[in-house]
Design a protein around this motif. Structure first.
Motif, PDB file in Angstrom:
ATOM      1  N   GLY A  26      39.269  39.180  16.964  1.00 55.65           N
ATOM      2  CA  GLY A  26      40.297  39.152  17.297  1.00 55.65           C
ATOM      3  C   GLY A  26      41.310  39.400  18.658  1.00 55.65           C
ATOM      4  O   GLY A  26      41.599  40.371  19.165  1.00 55.65           O
ATOM      5  N   GLU A  27      41.012  38.777  19.264  1.00 55.50           N
ATOM      6  CA  GLU A  27      41.176  38.014  20.452  1.00 55.50           C
ATOM      7  C   GLU A  27      42.744  38.312  20.565  1.00 55.50           C
ATOM      8  O   GLU A  27      43.050  37.895  19.699  1.00 55.50           O
ATOM      9  CB  GLU A  27      40.367  36.761  20.965  1.00 55.50           C
ATOM     10  N   GLN A  28      42.790  37.866  21.655  1.00 59.26           N
ATOM     11  CA  GLN A  28      44.349  37.930  22.350  1.00 59.26           C
ATOM     12  C   GLN A  28      44.834  35.994  22.492  1.00 59.26           C
ATOM     13  O   GLN A  28      43.463  36.057  23.470  1.00 59.26           O
ATOM     14  CB  GLN A  28      44.871  38.905  23.878  1.00 59.26           C
ATOM     15  N   ILE A  29      45.433  36.283  22.353  1.00 57.88           N
ATOM     16  CA  ILE A  29      46.142  34.787  21.882  1.00 57.88           C
ATOM     17  C   ILE A  29      46.960  34.422  22.984  1.00 57.88           C
ATOM     18  O   ILE A  29      48.303  34.924  22.267  1.00 57.88           O
ATOM     19  CB  ILE A  29      45.709  33.684  21.147  1.00 57.88           C
ATOM     20  N   THR A  30      47.532  33.969  24.044  1.00 56.50           N
ATOM     21  CA  THR A  30      48.568  34.389  24.611  1.00 56.50           C
ATOM     22  C   THR A  30      49.917  32.512  24.679  1.00 56.50           C
ATOM     23  O   THR A  30      48.938  31.705  25.224  1.00 56.50           O
ATOM     24  CB  THR A  30      49.017  34.548  26.470  1.00 56.50           C
ATOM     25  N   VAL A  31      50.636  33.172  24.139  1.00 54.89           N
ATOM     26  CA  VAL A  31      51.391  31.380  24.592  1.00 54.89           C
ATOM     27  C   VAL A  31      52.342  31.159  25.538  1.00 54.89           C
ATOM     28  O   VAL A  31      52.918  32.085  26.060  1.00 54.89           O
ATOM     29  CB  VAL A  31      51.968  31.540  22.735  1.00 54.89           C
ATOM     30  N   GLN A  32      51.910  30.137  26.210  1.00 47.91           N
ATOM     31  CA  GLN A  32      52.403  29.626  27.190  1.00 47.91           C
ATOM     32  C   GLN A  32      54.222  29.548  27.435  1.00 47.91           C
ATOM     33  O   GLN A  32      54.416  28.764  26.326  1.00 47.91           O
ATOM     34  CB  GLN A  32      51.665  28.806  28.172  1.00 47.91           C
ATOM     35  N   TRP A  94      48.148  36.859  18.595  1.00 46.34           N
ATOM     36  CA  TRP A  94      48.960  36.091  19.309  1.00 46.34           C
ATOM     37  C   TRP A  94      50.411  36.739  20.058  1.00 46.34           C
ATOM     38  O   TRP A  94      51.450  36.980  19.395  1.00 46.34           O
ATOM     39  CB  TRP A  94      49.618  34.977  18.297  1.00 46.34           C
ATOM     40  N   ASN A  95      50.817  36.400  21.498  1.00 45.60           N
ATOM     41  CA  ASN A  95      51.182  37.203  22.265  1.00 45.60           C
ATOM     42  C   ASN A  95      52.255  35.927  22.623  1.00 45.60           C
ATOM     43  O   ASN A  95      52.027  35.353  23.323  1.00 45.60           O
ATOM     44  CB  ASN A  95      50.873  38.033  23.756  1.00 45.60           C
ATOM     45  N   GLY A  96      53.434  36.382  22.401  1.00 43.25           N
ATOM     46  CA  GLY A  96      54.672  34.999  23.479  1.00 43.25           C
ATOM     47  C   GLY A  96      54.888  34.226  22.165  1.00 43.25           C
ATOM     48  O   GLY A  96      55.155  33.345  22.586  1.00 43.25           O
TER      49      GLY A  96
END
Length: 164
Positions: A26-32, A94-96
């Motif tokens: 359930g990790e957070q992945i941030t899209v640059q 997924w963030n961003g």
């Protein structure tokens, strides 16, 4: 011209996300928002109309990705569910993720974990849908003729030899 290029080739794209660990928990992945180093390296290759190994381009760009073994490209808009299903990153958040259609999400992975994801609105390479590229994949310029205001236009883009 770049808008036309992206609209034409927005079938897949790279999406790297820096600092990501295992996505299965359930990790957070941030899209640059972007990756200027990679954007510049790919633009140079396209301008020179030459082919090169993907790993050589990434290394020469100076982008700080670390080890990676696969690259994926996804046309926007994207959803967490779609990316998780294709990448095997179950339950990752997924963030961003961008909702505009003129961009590609470029994703670099290492051992099944996302190491870099970014929104590519420029002239990045396209990895064919549902395939991935490796450091040994060849990136080549391709052209297509499209109908435009004032007549036909030749559009150049980069295509990556993918694997299924």
């Amino acid at each position: 011209m770049r808008g036309l290029l992206l609209a034409f080739v927005a079938t897949a794209a790279f999406a790297p996300a820096a600092g990501c660990g295992s996505a299965s928990d359930g990790e957070q992945i941030t899209v640059q928002d972007e990756n200027p180093a990679l954007t510049t390296a790919f633009a140079r290759l396209l301008d020179e109309r030459r082919s090169a190994r993907l790993g050589d381009i990434v290394a020469a760009s100076g982008a700080h990705i670390g080890p990676w073994d696969r690259m994926y490209s996804f046309s926007s808009p994207n959803t967490s569910d779609k990316l998780n299903r294709i990448l095997g990153t179950d339950e990752a958040k997924w963030n961003g993720l961008h909702t505009h259609s003129e961009s590609t999400t470029q994703v670099f992975m290492h051992d099944g974990k996302v190491v870099l994801a970014y929104d590519d609105r420029e002239r990045g390479p396209i990895v064919k849908r549902l395939t991935y590229a490796t450091p040994d994949s060849i990136v080549s310029p391709k052209s297509a003729v499209t109908k435009g205001i004032g007549g036909d236009q030749t559009i150049w883009y980069l295509e990556v030899q993918g694997f299924s």
